[in-house]
Design a protein around this motif. Sequence first.
Motif, mmCIF file in Angstrom:
data_model
loop_
_atom_site.group_PDB
_atom_site.id
_atom_site.type_symbol
_atom_site.label_atom_id
_atom_site.label_comp_id
_atom_site.label_asym_id
_atom_site.label_seq_id
_atom_site.Cartn_x
_atom_site.Cartn_y
_atom_site.Cartn_z
ATOM 1 N N THR A 44 0.836 -1.211 0.000
ATOM 2 C CA THR A 44 0.000 0.000 0.000
ATOM 3 C C THR A 44 0.865 1.252 0.000
ATOM 4 O OG1 THR A 44 -0.140 -0.163 2.410
ATOM 5 C CG2 THR A 44 -1.935 -1.140 1.117
ATOM 6 N N ASP A 45 2.010 1.213 0.693
ATOM 7 C CA ASP A 45 2.907 2.382 0.672
ATOM 8 C C ASP A 45 3.457 2.596 -0.731
ATOM 9 O OD1 ASP A 45 2.438 2.779 3.331
ATOM 10 O OD2 ASP A 45 4.213 1.643 3.996
ATOM 11 N N ASN A 46 3.846 1.505 -1.451
ATOM 12 C CA ASN A 46 4.361 1.646 -2.816
ATOM 13 C C ASN A 46 3.305 2.209 -3.770
ATOM 14 O OD1 ASN A 46 6.893 0.662 -2.075
ATOM 15 N ND2 ASN A 46 6.307 -1.482 -2.469
ATOM 16 N N LEU A 47 2.057 1.742 -3.638
ATOM 17 C CA LEU A 47 1.000 2.271 -4.508
ATOM 18 C C LEU A 47 0.792 3.759 -4.280
ATOM 19 C CD1 LEU A 47 -1.703 -0.570 -4.313
ATOM 20 C CD2 LEU A 47 -0.284 0.057 -6.269
ATOM 21 N N ARG A 48 0.921 4.208 -3.053
ATOM 22 C CA ARG A 48 0.763 5.627 -2.771
ATOM 23 C C ARG A 48 1.839 6.442 -3.476
ATOM 24 N NH1 ARG A 48 1.523 5.363 2.210
ATOM 25 N NH2 ARG A 48 -0.592 4.723 2.759
ATOM 26 N N MET A 49 3.037 5.867 -3.637
ATOM 27 C CA MET A 49 4.122 6.576 -4.315
ATOM 28 C C MET A 49 3.987 6.461 -5.820
ATOM 29 S SD MET A 49 5.873 7.878 -1.842
ATOM 30 C CE MET A 49 7.339 8.340 -2.756
ATOM 31 N N ILE A 79 1.144 6.018 -7.869
ATOM 32 C CA ILE A 79 -0.056 6.547 -8.528
ATOM 33 C C ILE A 79 0.227 7.843 -9.268
ATOM 34 C CG2 ILE A 79 -2.324 7.589 -8.038
ATOM 35 C CD1 ILE A 79 -2.819 5.330 -6.057
#
Length: 508
Positions: free
Chosen positions: A205-210, A212
């Motif tokens: 979830t942290d990687n997806l936040r970066m 997007i």
Amino acid sequence: MSSASKVGIFMLAILGVLGFFTLKVEDISLRHGPTKVVTAIFDSVAGLDEKSTVRVAGVRKGKVTDVQLTSDGKALVTMKVDGDVQLRQGAVARIADLGLLGEKFVELDTGRPDGPVLPEKEGQTMLSGSQNPNISSVTSQVADIATDVKAITASLRGAIGGQTGEKRLDDIVENVRQITAQVRLLIAANQGNINASAENIRAITDNLRMEIPTIARSIDALAGQMGGAVGENRQDLRAIIENLRGLSADLRVTATNLNSITGQVKSGEGTVGKLLYNDEAHDRLIGALSSVESGVNELKSTLGRVNKLQLDVGLNGEYQAGLPVDEGRPGFDTRARSALKLDLVPDPEKNRFYHIEAVSLPRGKQSERITDTTVTNPDTGETSRTIEDRTRFERGFAVSAQVGWKLDDVNLRLGLFESTGGIGADYKVNDRVLVTGEAYDFGKARDPNPHLRVTGEYIFRKQKPNFPQLFFSTGVDNPLNDTGFILGGGIRWSDSDLKYLLGSVPIK
């Protein structure tokens, strides 16, 4: 006191007793206000019969007059209720019981107080019917539930009954205990893996936040490339547009051809042109259509007259007690009278009817013949004269032809009564009782005084689809001359075959 007077007093007593029992059995009230007819359709009317009570809010306001079976297997109930009962929108009829084991009656729910009054169709108001649950339906449902419970208990007894069933239950409990123990051990052994999986999900979830925002920039770049591709393929777009221009030119040629065809039609060329612009062809077509329309209207008029026409045929006979027997009329029963009646209603909306009757008179027809004979003796030359007076009796028949008008429960008739002028009236007390009064022979063609006749009819069997109406009659005939006390009966039915024959006669 003469024997005729004694018979008359006896017949009057019989009439009084008969009238009293008729009023009691038929529940006839001589003082009644206006009433209205209400009909309702029910799935079942078990226990409900004719003369059952009709109630509104528990108050008796009418009775059931007829119960019939419809063609779709439902029950049609006809009720007569007091005229002050107002049925409004939402009104329904229900079949209820007076107590647990009481009689059946019809409960009318008059509908919403602020709703419009229900209109009457053909003199009656149609409602929807329903029936409250009764003891039979409740016991039937309880019996079904008991059958289901019995089947379930039988299955359980077969599954877990006996030693085999107990062993199965012990095995099931032991399996559940072992499974819960193994699950507890599995969770304890993999506690570290579960924690690692949760940490991995948090990292994703942290990687997806970066990532997007980077994906959004890539989509913008793709849109720019698509715009460039469109610019590079402008030549292909021009070719497509040229093809569209050619297609529009072809459409213009097609429109020119259509204009040419319509021009030929307008000038009267071809079949369609002659039909539209040639007067002779147009007149022939209009004439043919007019003939078809005339035939359809004539057929509709004939069928309309047949549907409106009402025709009743009746045959009755009677015995008039108290009349003296004429010994000088051998072969004649001077106290018997028979009649064949025909009632014709051309159009019920015009409130007019015709009554035709052929009557066999009790006293027959008397004719006298006087013969004067003169005989001459050839030897002596003397003459002798013989005068013979002969009286002859024949069957006497008379014809009645009257026109009448319906005025609510009273019918007025005017015309010929037994071949003499007169007037009559019929009063319908209810659906079974009819009282008739007639006065005729004012010219004293048969008797010194006018002929009066008062009779009453009681219908003890109403007409059914395959059975005629049956009635008996009583009353007094010719009380101003030779009084006869009437006792008789007859049948009456609607003749559909004769109705269709008379349907072709023009009726204005």
